[in-house]
Write a protein that holds these residues in place. Structure first.
Motif, PDB file in Angstrom:
ATOM      1  N   MET A 118       0.832  -1.210   0.000  1.00  0.00           N
ATOM      2  CA  MET A 118       0.000   0.000   0.000  1.00  0.00           C
ATOM      3  C   MET A 118       0.864   1.257   0.000  1.00  0.00           C
ATOM      4  N   LYS A 119       1.937   1.250   0.809  1.00  0.00           N
ATOM      5  CA  LYS A 119       2.839   2.411   0.835  1.00  0.00           C
ATOM      6  C   LYS A 119       3.493   2.606  -0.530  1.00  0.00           C
ATOM      7  N   TRP A 120       3.933   1.504  -1.126  1.00  0.00           N
ATOM      8  CA  TRP A 120       4.597   1.562  -2.433  1.00  0.00           C
ATOM      9  C   TRP A 120       3.650   2.141  -3.479  1.00  0.00           C
ATOM     10  N   SER A 121       2.419   1.687  -3.465  1.00  0.00           N
ATOM     11  CA  SER A 121       1.417   2.195  -4.406  1.00  0.00           C
ATOM     12  C   SER A 121       1.118   3.675  -4.148  1.00  0.00           C
ATOM     13  N   ALA A 122       0.971   4.033  -2.872  1.00  0.00           N
ATOM     14  CA  ALA A 122       0.708   5.435  -2.528  1.00  0.00           C
ATOM     15  C   ALA A 122       1.880   6.327  -2.938  1.00  0.00           C
ATOM     16  N   LEU A 123       3.099   5.831  -2.782  1.00  0.00           N
ATOM     17  CA  LEU A 123       4.278   6.599  -3.209  1.00  0.00           C
ATOM     18  C   LEU A 123       4.217   6.876  -4.707  1.00  0.00           C
ATOM     19  N   HIS A 124       3.796   5.887  -5.463  1.00  0.00           N
ATOM     20  CA  HIS A 124       3.732   6.080  -6.908  1.00  0.00           C
ATOM     21  C   HIS A 124       2.566   6.979  -7.313  1.00  0.00           C
ATOM     22  N   ASP A 125       1.497   6.970  -6.549  1.00  0.00           N
ATOM     23  CA  ASP A 125       0.415   7.923  -6.793  1.00  0.00           C
ATOM     24  C   ASP A 125       0.905   9.343  -6.531  1.00  0.00           C
ATOM     25  N   ALA A 126       1.638   9.523  -5.428  1.00  0.00           N
ATOM     26  CA  ALA A 126       2.197  10.842  -5.111  1.00  0.00           C
ATOM     27  C   ALA A 126       3.220  11.255  -6.163  1.00  0.00           C
ATOM     28  N   ALA A 127       4.028  10.303  -6.608  1.00  0.00           N
ATOM     29  CA  ALA A 127       5.032  10.602  -7.631  1.00  0.00           C
ATOM     30  C   ALA A 127       4.381  11.027  -8.937  1.00  0.00           C
ATOM     31  N   ALA A 128       3.212  10.472  -9.236  1.00  0.00           N
ATOM     32  CA  ALA A 128       2.501  10.872 -10.457  1.00  0.00           C
ATOM     33  C   ALA A 128       2.085  12.344 -10.382  1.00  0.00           C
ATOM     34  N   VAL A 129       1.691  12.788  -9.193  1.00  0.00           N
ATOM     35  CA  VAL A 129       1.330  14.200  -9.012  1.00  0.00           C
ATOM     36  C   VAL A 129       2.579  15.068  -9.142  1.00  0.00           C
ATOM     37  N   VAL A 130       3.677  14.637  -8.544  1.00  0.00           N
ATOM     38  CA  VAL A 130       4.942  15.372  -8.653  1.00  0.00           C
ATOM     39  C   VAL A 130       5.353  15.460 -10.116  1.00  0.00           C
ATOM     40  N   CYS A 131       5.223  14.369 -10.825  1.00  0.00           N
ATOM     41  CA  CYS A 131       5.567  14.324 -12.239  1.00  0.00           C
ATOM     42  C   CYS A 131       4.734  15.357 -13.025  1.00  0.00           C
ATOM     43  N   GLN A 132       3.456  15.404 -12.731  1.00  0.00           N
ATOM     44  CA  GLN A 132       2.573  16.365 -13.389  1.00  0.00           C
ATOM     45  C   GLN A 132       2.984  17.797 -13.042  1.00  0.00           C
ATOM     46  N   LEU A 133       3.262  18.071 -11.775  1.00  0.00           N
ATOM     47  CA  LEU A 133       3.686  19.411 -11.364  1.00  0.00           C
ATOM     48  C   LEU A 133       5.038  19.795 -11.973  1.00  0.00           C
ATOM     49  N   ALA A 134       5.843  18.780 -12.275  1.00  0.00           N
ATOM     50  CA  ALA A 134       7.160  19.010 -12.882  1.00  0.00           C
ATOM     51  C   ALA A 134       7.051  19.245 -14.384  1.00  0.00           C
ATOM     52  N   GLY A 135       5.852  19.054 -14.931  1.00  0.00           N
ATOM     53  CA  GLY A 135       5.664  19.246 -16.369  1.00  0.00           C
ATOM     54  C   GLY A 135       6.199  18.079 -17.189  1.00  0.00           C
ATOM     55  N   LEU A 136       6.307  16.912 -16.567  1.00  0.00           N
ATOM     56  CA  LEU A 136       6.827  15.729 -17.247  1.00  0.00           C
ATOM     57  C   LEU A 136       5.676  14.829 -17.666  1.00  0.00           C
ATOM     58  N   PRO A 137       5.888  14.007 -18.695  1.00  0.00           N
ATOM     59  CA  PRO A 137       4.824  13.078 -19.098  1.00  0.00           C
ATOM     60  C   PRO A 137       4.624  12.013 -18.030  1.00  0.00           C
ATOM     61  N   PRO A 138       3.405  11.485 -17.923  1.00  0.00           N
ATOM     62  CA  PRO A 138       3.158  10.450 -16.904  1.00  0.00           C
ATOM     63  C   PRO A 138       3.999   9.210 -17.165  1.00  0.00           C
ATOM     64  N   GLU A 139       4.373   8.563 -16.084  1.00  0.00           N
ATOM     65  CA  GLU A 139       5.207   7.379 -16.169  1.00  0.00           C
ATOM     66  C   GLU A 139       4.340   6.124 -16.165  1.00  0.00           C
ATOM     67  N   ALA A 140       4.638   5.193 -17.050  1.00  0.00           N
ATOM     68  CA  ALA A 140       3.961   3.894 -17.037  1.00  0.00           C
ATOM     69  C   ALA A 140       4.593   3.044 -15.941  1.00  0.00           C
ATOM     70  N   ARG A 141       3.786   2.317 -15.203  1.00  0.00           N
ATOM     71  CA  ARG A 141       4.312   1.460 -14.127  1.00  0.00           C
ATOM     72  C   ARG A 141       4.753   0.128 -14.718  1.00  0.00           C
ATOM     73  N   ARG A 142       6.049  -0.045 -14.741  1.00  0.00           N
ATOM     74  CA  ARG A 142       6.641  -1.278 -15.267  1.00  0.00           C
ATOM     75  C   ARG A 142       6.396  -2.431 -14.299  1.00  0.00           C
ATOM     76  N   PRO A 143       6.363  -3.666 -14.801  1.00  0.00           N
ATOM     77  CA  PRO A 143       6.112  -4.814 -13.913  1.00  0.00           C
ATOM     78  C   PRO A 143       7.112  -4.929 -12.765  1.00  0.00           C
ATOM     79  N   GLU A 144       8.392  -4.651 -13.010  1.00  0.00           N
ATOM     80  CA  GLU A 144       9.375  -4.776 -11.924  1.00  0.00           C
ATOM     81  C   GLU A 144       9.129  -3.756 -10.825  1.00  0.00           C
ATOM     82  N   VAL A 145       8.549  -2.618 -11.186  1.00  0.00           N
ATOM     83  CA  VAL A 145       8.202  -1.611 -10.186  1.00  0.00           C
ATOM     84  C   VAL A 145       6.927  -2.034  -9.466  1.00  0.00           C
TER      85      VAL A 145
END
Length: 142
Positions: free
Chosen positions: A38-65
């Motif tokens: 759950m923490k790992w998933s929440a971190l990636h949800d937060a990172a998606a917001v950071v990515c958007q605020l950074a003006g970067l394209p959204p990241e696809a979640r790779r299987p290893e991640v």
């Protein structure tokens, strides 16, 4: 209810005074893995917001991640312990960082440079965590 026999408990087991049968540190087993997932998933949800605020394209979640918490659970040992600590450390960075970015953005100030810096920190920390996954052929716990 009559008092317990000398040295015993009302439950009939003999335990030292002030302790209950089974008392001690709880073993959460799969619940701990679930918490890490759950923490790992929440971190990636937060990172998606950071990515958007950074003006970067959204990241696809790779299987290893995506599968990292389950892999660490299967491997166990020191790698799993380090992974849990690393996820907690990364959350400790991301939570206040994202809160600050959102506060800056709410004031009408561009959070892009700071968001890009936080994104790089996230990527770096995540790469270090993913490096805990052993190469193929390393035996996992049964």
């Amino acid at each position: 209810m009559s008092p317990p026999p000398s040295g015993g408990t009302p439950f009939g087991a003999s335990t030292p005074a002030g302790q209950f049968p089974g008392a001690g540190r709880a073993g959460f087993g799969s619940a701990a893995v679930s918490a890490m997932s759950m923490k790992w998933s929440a971190l990636h949800d937060a990172a998606a917001v950071v990515c958007q605020l950074a003006g970067l394209p959204p990241e696809a979640r790779r299987p290893e991640v995506r599968n990292f918490p389950a892999i660490m659970r299967d491997i166990g040992g020191w790698r799993h312990e380090r992974a849990e600590q690393g996820v907690d450390d990364l959350a400790a960075i991301m939570e206040p960082g994202l809160a600050a970015l959102l506060a800056v953005s709410a004031r009408g100030i561009s959070p892009t440079p700071a968001a890009q810096a936080l994104w790089r920190e996230f990527e770096s920390a995540r790469a270090a965590l993913l490096a805990l996954v052993p190469p193929l052929g390393v035996r996992r716990r049964a």
